[in-house]
Design a protein around this motif. Structure first.
Motif, PDB file in Angstrom:
ATOM      1  N   ARG A 277       0.831  -1.214   0.000  1.00  0.00           N
ATOM      2  CA  ARG A 277       0.000   0.000   0.000  1.00  0.00           C
ATOM      3  C   ARG A 277       0.862   1.258   0.000  1.00  0.00           C
ATOM      4  O   ARG A 277       0.615   2.201  -0.759  1.00  0.00           O
ATOM      5  CB  ARG A 277      -0.930   0.002   1.216  1.00  0.00           C
ATOM      6  CG  ARG A 277      -2.072  -0.994   1.070  1.00  0.00           C
ATOM      7  CD  ARG A 277      -3.097  -0.849   2.166  1.00  0.00           C
ATOM      8  NE  ARG A 277      -2.718  -1.531   3.398  1.00  0.00           N
ATOM      9  CZ  ARG A 277      -2.816  -2.838   3.589  1.00  0.00           C
ATOM     10  NH1 ARG A 277      -3.257  -3.625   2.628  1.00  0.00           N
ATOM     11  NH2 ARG A 277      -2.465  -3.379   4.732  1.00  0.00           N
ATOM     12  N   ALA A 310       1.800   8.123   1.300  1.00  0.00           N
ATOM     13  CA  ALA A 310       1.048   6.983   1.813  1.00  0.00           C
ATOM     14  C   ALA A 310       1.599   6.581   3.165  1.00  0.00           C
ATOM     15  O   ALA A 310       2.798   6.732   3.431  1.00  0.00           O
ATOM     16  CB  ALA A 310       1.124   5.820   0.840  1.00  0.00           C
ATOM     17  N   GLU A 311       0.714   6.049   4.006  1.00  0.00           N
ATOM     18  CA  GLU A 311       1.157   5.576   5.316  1.00  0.00           C
ATOM     19  C   GLU A 311       0.248   4.437   5.754  1.00  0.00           C
ATOM     20  O   GLU A 311      -0.896   4.302   5.289  1.00  0.00           O
ATOM     21  CB  GLU A 311       1.097   6.715   6.334  1.00  0.00           C
ATOM     22  CG  GLU A 311      -0.301   7.303   6.479  1.00  0.00           C
ATOM     23  CD  GLU A 311      -0.334   8.517   7.382  1.00  0.00           C
ATOM     24  OE1 GLU A 311       0.483   9.422   7.146  1.00  0.00           O
ATOM     25  OE2 GLU A 311      -1.176   8.539   8.297  1.00  0.00           O
ATOM     26  N   ASP A 312       0.789   3.586   6.628  1.00  0.00           N
ATOM     27  CA  ASP A 312      -0.017   2.506   7.189  1.00  0.00           C
ATOM     28  C   ASP A 312       0.620   2.121   8.526  1.00  0.00           C
ATOM     29  O   ASP A 312       1.733   2.533   8.822  1.00  0.00           O
ATOM     30  CB  ASP A 312      -0.087   1.316   6.220  1.00  0.00           C
ATOM     31  CG  ASP A 312      -1.299   0.424   6.485  1.00  0.00           C
ATOM     32  OD1 ASP A 312      -2.040   0.679   7.459  1.00  0.00           O
ATOM     33  OD2 ASP A 312      -1.520  -0.521   5.720  1.00  0.00           O
ATOM     34  N   GLU A 313      -0.103   1.315   9.267  1.00  0.00           N
ATOM     35  CA  GLU A 313       0.388   0.943  10.590  1.00  0.00           C
ATOM     36  C   GLU A 313      -0.119  -0.450  10.914  1.00  0.00           C
ATOM     37  O   GLU A 313      -1.216  -0.823  10.495  1.00  0.00           O
ATOM     38  CB  GLU A 313      -0.143   1.946  11.621  1.00  0.00           C
ATOM     39  CG  GLU A 313       0.555   1.879  12.963  1.00  0.00           C
ATOM     40  CD  GLU A 313       0.012   2.937  13.917  1.00  0.00           C
ATOM     41  OE1 GLU A 313       0.154   4.130  13.605  1.00  0.00           O
ATOM     42  OE2 GLU A 313      -0.541   2.547  14.954  1.00  0.00           O
ATOM     43  N   MET A 314       0.672  -1.253  11.611  1.00  0.00           N
ATOM     44  CA  MET A 314       0.202  -2.580  12.016  1.00  0.00           C
ATOM     45  C   MET A 314       0.813  -2.960  13.364  1.00  0.00           C
ATOM     46  O   MET A 314       1.839  -2.418  13.770  1.00  0.00           O
ATOM     47  CB  MET A 314       0.556  -3.621  10.954  1.00  0.00           C
ATOM     48  CG  MET A 314       2.038  -3.863  10.783  1.00  0.00           C
ATOM     49  SD  MET A 314       2.410  -5.189   9.597  1.00  0.00           S
ATOM     50  CE  MET A 314       2.025  -6.646  10.583  1.00  0.00           C
TER      51      MET A 314
END
Lengths: 373, 373
Positions: A277, A310-314
């Protein structure tokens, strides 16, 4: 001359396809070699670097003589025939000299020219003095685990393949292109242990690694024979002979980080999704991602670019906070090479290479150089 | 701004893909246009020759304003998200002006720049004064039956498409490139008969023919609207608007042979197999095959070439003996365009064009020029 089922003949021809290069300057290399081995028909192709031989059950007549026929034409002709039995006959020119063959099925007849078998440059395999049996599925796993790291730079030809050498606990497979490295140990349980002694360390060319992975069946034991110059893989009627890469593989042990004390554990599939992503806004494959490990989570942020952000985290088990950049595409390949399940990262400082592996592994892992973001 | 299911959004984006040309000189054409139509989201793409619009069910918020976003990036971003609901939001720059959107799902957020909807060159559809409903499966069959004969020569641009005109018994579809011609009649039963009167004769561009065939569903009635300059196909939330080819289609009736009295009837699939086998020795796609019709059989022999020779024979009902040459690849396309089952050939002298059709057809057939072998 011989009679075979279309399906068997097609399968044998398909197996050797990867060894035929129609755009070469030696005309006979566009041909396949047809020989007899006992009651079997044996078909070979070669590009002088790699030679593939496939066995095809056939009814071979007494007048059979070895020949070479244009691969592409022979293959298309066989494919064009209706299912069932196909006959291949000698065709004699005026004067009785055999100058062609005819492929026959039903009322169809396709005639093509041949070249003499004795002119075909078969690769010699008489000096392959070392031999060992390996579990084929284990061999494919080792290739799959490291091949992504092979270099494609022609000037560093000694990195254009997989380095294989004996190890106290088995056979080690290694590949690197300078920016990443992967190594995988094949354990003794998958090896004919008595015969491993004295096997030379060799570099197996990229094309051969891919061909072996694609062509060999998934089960059984592959008979490997080798010298310093050549290697042969044989299983279930299929034989692949390849030149080895000449040159010295670098001392890869030197670049293995020893002091990485920040341990991360997280789900590989979820991480791959997040990396994918964040990579969508990258202009080129090489674009970097900033990873921030802290407080039970990893946060991924794209390198700012003209396309967007874009960025995401988990969630992740994190021991030791760190902010570090990696090439996102390389990271995806590493995750993919490790298969499904959890993965473990051992990180040092932001400038240190990372180690990535299945949890608990000590001999098989990938090393990824960090990127400044 | 709006919320939609990933699967619905992906499907709508996939539908309009064919209209987006990333390598154009007008930046906004690399973007897709997002508009609201009642409770639906409507996504359009255009290359100025063809415009595709797809409807996507979505929850549209009050702050929705039409915008255009980079197609490739938007599509990749949507694809990269996990399955489920996706939110698209406005992003304001400093000063409050909206200069981007953010695609959000879970903890992932992908931001990208937008361009104003009012700058998007939408194709005008307000002067499409003729309208008719056609059975979509019949339309696709007509396209499929003739499209192989369309010319790709740019200098003969008026042959780069399918000619459609009214006919006493329905709508006629015709294509030709000079070496072959195909025509197929759509019968009145598949047409909204009352509205067919006055429909202009038009040439539908090749790309549009292919796009309509690929994108429209297989069942239902397609609403066709057209003028002399443009045509629109609409069905199930999908709308394709296309420019028409300007130019005059040749008077194709003139070249229809009237005196072909040699009638052959044979199985199309078996003939295609035989033609394919004989073609294997051809160097180029244009290679000819000599057909000899006589005594309940047709014999096929390849034009002699350096690759070899091929021949085959099959049973056929033959009225009138004849030896005639045809381009084998063209013959295969004709057979394929006629679908499965028996085919009929009406032949004249060796220099006369052949008519090929399903047995009993009078309005739908192909014409193939012979070749000297």
């Amino acid at each position: 001359m011989f009679k075979a089922e279309k399906s068997a003949l097609s399968a044998a021809l398909a197996s050797i396809k990867a060894s035929i290069n129609a755009r070469n300057t030696i005309p006979i290399l566009a041909n396949a070699l047809f020989e007899r081995s006992g009651e079997d028909l044996v078909i070979s192709g070669s590009n002088l670097d790699i030679q593939i031989t496939a066995t095809c059950s056939a009814g071979i007549a007494a007048d059979f003589t070895a020949f070479t026929a244009p691969y592409a034409l022979f293959e298309t002709a066989v494919k064009s025939m209706t299912d069932g039995s196909i006959t291949v006959e000698n065709v004699a020119a005026a004067g009785g000299r055999i100058d062609g063959i005819a492929i026959k099925s039903g009322r169809a007849r396709i005639k093509m020219p041949i070249l003499p078998a004795q002119d075909y440059p078969k690769m010699k395999t008489d000096k392959l003095n070392h031999g060992v049996g390996l579990g084929v599925s284990s061999l494919k796993q080792c290739f799959r685990a490291v091949e992504f790291a092979m270099s494609t730079e022609e000037t560093r030809y000694y990195l254009n393949g997989v380095f294989m050498h004996t190890h106290p606990e088995g056979l080690m497979f290694v590949a690197t292109d300078g920016a990443r490295l992967a190594r995988r140990l094949m354990p003794m349980v998958d090896i004919d242990e008595e015969k491993i002694t004295g096997i030379p360390a060799v570099i197996i060319p990229s094309d051969t690694v891919k061909t072996v992975s694609r062509l060999l069946p998934d089960a059984g034991n592959v008979a490997v024979r080798l010298s310093d110059e050549r290697i042969e893989f044989a299983l279930s009627g299929l034989t692949i002979v390849s030149k080895l890469v000449e040159g010295t593989f670098p001392d890869y042990q030197r670049i293995t980080p020893a002091n990485n004390d920040k341990i991360i554990r997280l789900n590989g599939k979820l991480l791959a999704g997040a990396v994918g992503r964040v990579l969508t806004v990258s202009n080129t494959k090489g674009s970097g991602i900033r990873f921030t490990f802290a407080d039970g989570a990893v946060r991924l942020v794209s390198k700012p670019g003209e396309n967007g952000e874009a960025e995401d985290e988990m969630s992740a088990e994190v021991e030791g906070n760190l902010e570090i950049g990696f090439n996102g595409s390389f990271m995806l390949e590493v995750i993919d090479s490790l298969g499904s399940g959890d993965i473990e990262m051992k990180l040092g400082n932001p400038g240190d290479p990372a180690m990535i592996m299945r949890p608990g592994e000590t001999n098989s892992f990938a090393i990824l150089m960090p990127m400044r973001i």
